[in-house]
Design a protein around this motif. Structure first.
Motif, PDB file in Angstrom:
ATOM      1  N   GLU A   1      93.462  15.369  19.703  1.00 36.69           N
ATOM      2  CA  GLU A   1      92.593  14.228  20.006  1.00 36.69           C
ATOM      3  C   GLU A   1      93.229  12.912  19.566  1.00 36.69           C
ATOM      4  O   GLU A   1      92.576  11.880  19.549  1.00 36.69           O
TER       5      GLU A   1
ATOM      6  N   ALA B   1      92.983   9.982  22.086  1.00 35.45           N
ATOM      7  CA  ALA B   1      91.614   9.460  22.168  1.00 35.45           C
ATOM      8  C   ALA B   1      91.289   8.610  20.945  1.00 35.45           C
ATOM      9  O   ALA B   1      90.691   7.535  21.064  1.00 35.45           O
ATOM     10  N   ASP B   2      91.698   9.053  19.765  1.00 41.33           N
ATOM     11  CA  ASP B   2      91.437   8.292  18.540  1.00 41.33           C
ATOM     12  C   ASP B   2      92.190   6.965  18.534  1.00 41.33           C
ATOM     13  O   ASP B   2      91.699   5.975  18.012  1.00 41.33           O
TER      14      ASP B   2
ATOM     15  N   LEU C   1      90.507   4.786  21.987  1.00 42.63           N
ATOM     16  CA  LEU C   1      89.070   4.499  22.063  1.00 42.63           C
ATOM     17  C   LEU C   1      88.523   3.901  20.770  1.00 42.63           C
ATOM     18  O   LEU C   1      88.860   4.349  19.673  1.00 42.63           O
TER      19      LEU C   1
ATOM     20  N   LYS D   1      85.171   3.171  18.277  1.00 42.77           N
ATOM     21  CA  LYS D   1      84.132   4.111  17.817  1.00 42.77           C
ATOM     22  C   LYS D   1      83.034   4.291  18.865  1.00 42.77           C
ATOM     23  O   LYS D   1      82.603   5.408  19.124  1.00 42.77           O
TER      24      LYS D   1
ATOM     25  N   GLU E   1      83.257   3.739  22.132  1.00 45.00           N
ATOM     26  CA  GLU E   1      83.829   4.433  23.293  1.00 45.00           C
ATOM     27  C   GLU E   1      84.003   5.921  23.000  1.00 45.00           C
ATOM     28  O   GLU E   1      83.723   6.775  23.846  1.00 45.00           O
ATOM     29  N   LYS E   2      84.455   6.239  21.797  1.00 43.91           N
ATOM     30  CA  LYS E   2      84.675   7.646  21.415  1.00 43.91           C
ATOM     31  C   LYS E   2      83.345   8.413  21.402  1.00 43.91           C
ATOM     32  O   LYS E   2      83.291   9.576  21.816  1.00 43.91           O
ATOM     33  N   LYS E   3      82.284   7.762  20.956  1.00 38.49           N
ATOM     34  CA  LYS E   3      80.963   8.402  20.958  1.00 38.49           C
ATOM     35  C   LYS E   3      80.577   8.791  22.388  1.00 38.49           C
ATOM     36  O   LYS E   3      80.137   9.913  22.645  1.00 38.49           O
TER      37      LYS E   3
ATOM     38  N   TYR F   1      82.619   9.202  24.953  1.00 33.02           N
ATOM     39  CA  TYR F   1      83.605  10.201  25.386  1.00 33.02           C
ATOM     40  C   TYR F   1      83.173  11.608  24.949  1.00 33.02           C
ATOM     41  O   TYR F   1      83.213  12.558  25.735  1.00 33.02           O
TER      42      TYR F   1
ATOM     43  N   LYS G   1      86.055  13.872  30.745  1.00 35.92           N
ATOM     44  CA  LYS G   1      86.728  13.323  29.569  1.00 35.92           C
ATOM     45  C   LYS G   1      88.117  12.795  29.937  1.00 35.92           C
ATOM     46  O   LYS G   1      88.517  11.724  29.491  1.00 35.92           O
TER      47      LYS G   1
ATOM     48  N   LEU H   1      89.054   8.842  29.544  1.00 41.13           N
ATOM     49  CA  LEU H   1      90.151   8.399  28.684  1.00 41.13           C
ATOM     50  C   LEU H   1      91.260   7.739  29.503  1.00 41.13           C
ATOM     51  O   LEU H   1      91.784   6.691  29.120  1.00 41.13           O
TER      52      LEU H   1
END
Length: 119
Positions: free
Chosen positions: A23, A26-27, A30, A32, A34-36, A38, A47, A51
């Motif tokens: 990940e 993604a980390d 994105l 925080k 955006e990650k939520k 995702y 996904k 991304l």
């Protein structure tokens, strides 16, 4: 007045392979919020598209600003959605600019274009 324009395209398979490994991408890409969003997506395909679209949009934004990623990090650029679903771009340090963003996906690619207008 138009201040900048940028475009970027990326292969979905490249993003898919990166997600399979870890990940980390993604980390890195994105924020925080955006990650939520995702993590709430229902399947791998969505996904990957999400991304890839965010990656392309942030690269296009950096190109439009003329800085590229490096002087500006992925974390300085956030893409949320209007109530209508349209993507909305926010860039730290560029609050007075008006950003127009379009993201599109095909079976194999995600592409994004950014246009910057003076506030």
């Amino acid at each position: 007045m138009i201040k900048g324009i940028g475009i970027d395209i990326i292969e979905l398979e490249r993003i898919k392979q990166s997600i399979k490994k870890s990940e980390r991408l993604a980390d890195r890409v994105l924020t925080k919020r955006e990650k939520k969003r995702y993590l709430e997506l229902p399947n791998e395909r969505r996904k990957v598209e999400f991304l890839a679209g965010r990656f392309a949009a942030k690269e296009a934004c950096a190109k439009a600003l003329g800085t590229g990623i490096g002087a500006l990090s992925f974390q300085h650029i956030e893409i949320l959605n209007e109530a209508s679903g349209a993507p909305k771009l926010q860039v730290s340090g560029h609050e007075s600019d008006y950003f127009l963003l379009s993201i599109s996906h095909s079976q194999e690619y995600a592409v994004a274009q950014v246009l910057i207008q003076e506030g």
